[in-house]
Design a protein around this motif. Structure first.
Motif, PDB file in Angstrom:
ATOM      1  N   VAL A   1       0.832  -1.209   0.000  1.00 32.41           N
ATOM      2  CA  VAL A   1       0.000   0.000   0.000  1.00 32.41           C
ATOM      3  C   VAL A   1       0.864   1.254   0.000  1.00 32.41           C
ATOM      4  CG1 VAL A   1      -1.720   1.328   1.286  1.00 32.41           C
ATOM      5  CG2 VAL A   1      -1.968  -1.138   1.059  1.00 32.41           C
ATOM      6  N   LEU A   2       1.957   1.229   0.747  1.00 31.30           N
ATOM      7  CA  LEU A   2       2.844   2.391   0.733  1.00 31.30           C
ATOM      8  C   LEU A   2       3.427   2.613  -0.662  1.00 31.30           C
ATOM      9  CD1 LEU A   2       4.699   1.949   4.134  1.00 31.30           C
ATOM     10  CD2 LEU A   2       2.941   3.635   3.571  1.00 31.30           C
ATOM     11  N   LYS A   3       3.707   1.516  -1.376  1.00 34.47           N
ATOM     12  CA  LYS A   3       4.249   1.620  -2.729  1.00 34.47           C
ATOM     13  C   LYS A   3       3.229   2.246  -3.685  1.00 34.47           C
ATOM     14  CE  LYS A   3       6.167  -1.209  -6.483  1.00 34.47           C
ATOM     15  NZ  LYS A   3       6.542  -2.601  -6.888  1.00 34.47           N
ATOM     16  N   VAL A   4       1.962   1.849  -3.554  1.00 39.00           N
ATOM     17  CA  VAL A   4       0.941   2.363  -4.484  1.00 39.00           C
ATOM     18  C   VAL A   4       0.247   3.617  -3.949  1.00 39.00           C
ATOM     19  CG1 VAL A   4       0.538   0.081  -5.464  1.00 39.00           C
ATOM     20  CG2 VAL A   4      -0.944   0.889  -3.606  1.00 39.00           C
ATOM     21  N   LEU A   5       0.658   4.102  -2.774  1.00 43.04           N
ATOM     22  CA  LEU A   5      -0.009   5.276  -2.217  1.00 43.04           C
ATOM     23  C   LEU A   5      -0.028   6.462  -3.183  1.00 43.04           C
ATOM     24  CD1 LEU A   5      -1.552   6.318   0.221  1.00 43.04           C
ATOM     25  CD2 LEU A   5       0.631   7.006   1.255  1.00 43.04           C
ATOM     26  N   PRO A   6       1.052   6.750  -3.940  1.00 43.87           N
ATOM     27  CA  PRO A   6       0.955   7.838  -4.924  1.00 43.87           C
ATOM     28  C   PRO A   6      -0.139   7.597  -5.961  1.00 43.87           C
ATOM     29  CG  PRO A   6       3.247   7.284  -4.512  1.00 43.87           C
ATOM     30  CD  PRO A   6       2.435   6.224  -3.838  1.00 43.87           C
ATOM     31  N   LYS A   7      -0.349   6.339  -6.352  1.00 41.77           N
ATOM     32  CA  LYS A   7      -1.431   6.029  -7.292  1.00 41.77           C
ATOM     33  C   LYS A   7      -2.788   6.226  -6.637  1.00 41.77           C
ATOM     34  CE  LYS A   7       1.092   2.603 -10.069  1.00 41.77           C
ATOM     35  NZ  LYS A   7       1.087   1.198 -10.560  1.00 41.77           N
ATOM     36  N   ILE A   8      -2.897   5.827  -5.372  1.00 39.54           N
ATOM     37  CA  ILE A   8      -4.153   6.029  -4.642  1.00 39.54           C
ATOM     38  C   ILE A   8      -4.484   7.518  -4.586  1.00 39.54           C
ATOM     39  CG2 ILE A   8      -5.267   5.838  -2.381  1.00 39.54           C
ATOM     40  CD1 ILE A   8      -3.716   3.233  -1.946  1.00 39.54           C
ATOM     41  N   ILE A   9      -3.489   8.328  -4.286  1.00 42.78           N
ATOM     42  CA  ILE A   9      -3.707   9.770  -4.198  1.00 42.78           C
ATOM     43  C   ILE A   9      -4.091  10.342  -5.557  1.00 42.78           C
ATOM     44  CG2 ILE A   9      -2.583  11.987  -3.738  1.00 42.78           C
ATOM     45  CD1 ILE A   9      -0.949  10.522  -1.547  1.00 42.78           C
ATOM     46  N   ALA A  10      -3.431   9.888  -6.629  1.00 46.54           N
ATOM     47  CA  ALA A  10      -3.763  10.377  -7.971  1.00 46.54           C
ATOM     48  C   ALA A  10      -5.197  10.024  -8.344  1.00 46.54           C
ATOM     49  CB  ALA A  10      -2.787   9.793  -8.993  1.00 46.54           C
ATOM     50  N   GLU A  11      -5.617   8.794  -8.031  1.00 46.35           N
ATOM     51  CA  GLU A  11      -7.003   8.394  -8.297  1.00 46.35           C
ATOM     52  C   GLU A  11      -7.977   9.190  -7.434  1.00 46.35           C
ATOM     53  OE1 GLU A  11      -8.564   5.533  -9.947  1.00 46.35           O
ATOM     54  OE2 GLU A  11      -6.787   4.776 -10.987  1.00 46.35           O
ATOM     55  N   ALA A  12      -7.583   9.447  -6.192  1.00 42.09           N
ATOM     56  CA  ALA A  12      -8.433  10.238  -5.297  1.00 42.09           C
ATOM     57  C   ALA A  12      -8.586  11.660  -5.815  1.00 42.09           C
ATOM     58  CB  ALA A  12      -7.846  10.245  -3.889  1.00 42.09           C
TER      59      ALA A  12
END
Length: 228
Positions: free
Chosen positions: A153-164
């Motif tokens: 999750v820490l690795k994909v957190l930038p993707k999560i933020i971009a989708e958010a």
């Protein structure tokens, strides 16, 4: 209706979690969102079962299929991040894992559902919040000494933020996509004015959303007719 007035189904475990005593019913101004992981592939009911015996809680859980459940009112103090300031200021979202130690992965379906929920919460719950960024969307370990939400999750957190951010932009550019308030605390007159402004949609969709938020759709329509 005690859950947020999201435009997707939200399973309601608020009363059952409250019965455990593992929540503080005090409201605070929320300024951030914190993501977690289950440390297991748990159902929504499985998450509640853990919290029945463990002195912990979070506001939301997203399961392996991307379905959302709510356990604590968004404004209240969940026992989630191991830090008083963090529990006061942040809304916590748990996520089901699809693999276990050491990676603790979550599915694309899960984290993308989490990202959309984050965008909605910033658009409709967090007071005067900017767009979600790495300054206001955190992993659990931001607040305390823990490996949560896990390396994946820490690795994909930038993707999560971009989708958010994309979800936030959609919700704020289309106010009719969801009501501006998740509670039924407003007067019928106030809600009627929001209906006229287009914030609750149209037709059967408007009726279902008003009912989901705890309002009498017929009474609201009567007030709309008076105002018009």
């Amino acid at each position: 209706m005690t859950t947020i007035a999201y435009d997707k189904p939200v399973k309601d475990f608020i009363a059952e979690l409250s019965g455990t005593g593992h929540v503080t019913h005090t409201s605070f101004k929320k300024t951030s969102i914190t993501v977690h992981h289950n440390a297991g592939n748990l159902t929504h009911e499985g998450v509640l079962a853990v919290w029945r015996t463990r002195a912990a809680s979070a506001h939301f859980d997203v399961d392996a299929k991307g379905n959302v459940a709510q356990y604590v009112k968004a404004s209240e103090y969940a026992w989630s991040v191991g830090d008083k300031s963090g529990n006061e200021s942040s809304i916590s979202i748990e996520q089901a894992n699809t693999t276990f130690d050491p990676d603790w992965t979550v599915s694309d379906t899960t984290w993308k559902s989490t990202a959309r929920l984050i965008g909605w919460l910033f658009a409709h719950v967090i007071d005067k919040a900017p767009r979600p960024t790495n300054k206001n969307v955190f992993g659990h370990k931001h607040w305390s000494a823990t490996e949560c939400p896990g390396p994946f999750v820490l690795k994909v957190l930038p993707k999560i933020i971009a989708e958010a951010q994309a979800a936030y932009d959609e919700f704020t550019s289309n106010p009719g996509s969801a009501p501006t308030s998740p509670s039924s605390s407003k007067s019928i007159a106030q809600v009627a004015k929001e209906v006229i402004a287009g914030k609750w949609g149209n037709g059967p969709n408007r009726v279902s959303r008003l009912k989901a938020a705890g309002y009498d759709a017929k009474a609201v329509q009567t007030e709309v007719n008076k105002l018009l």
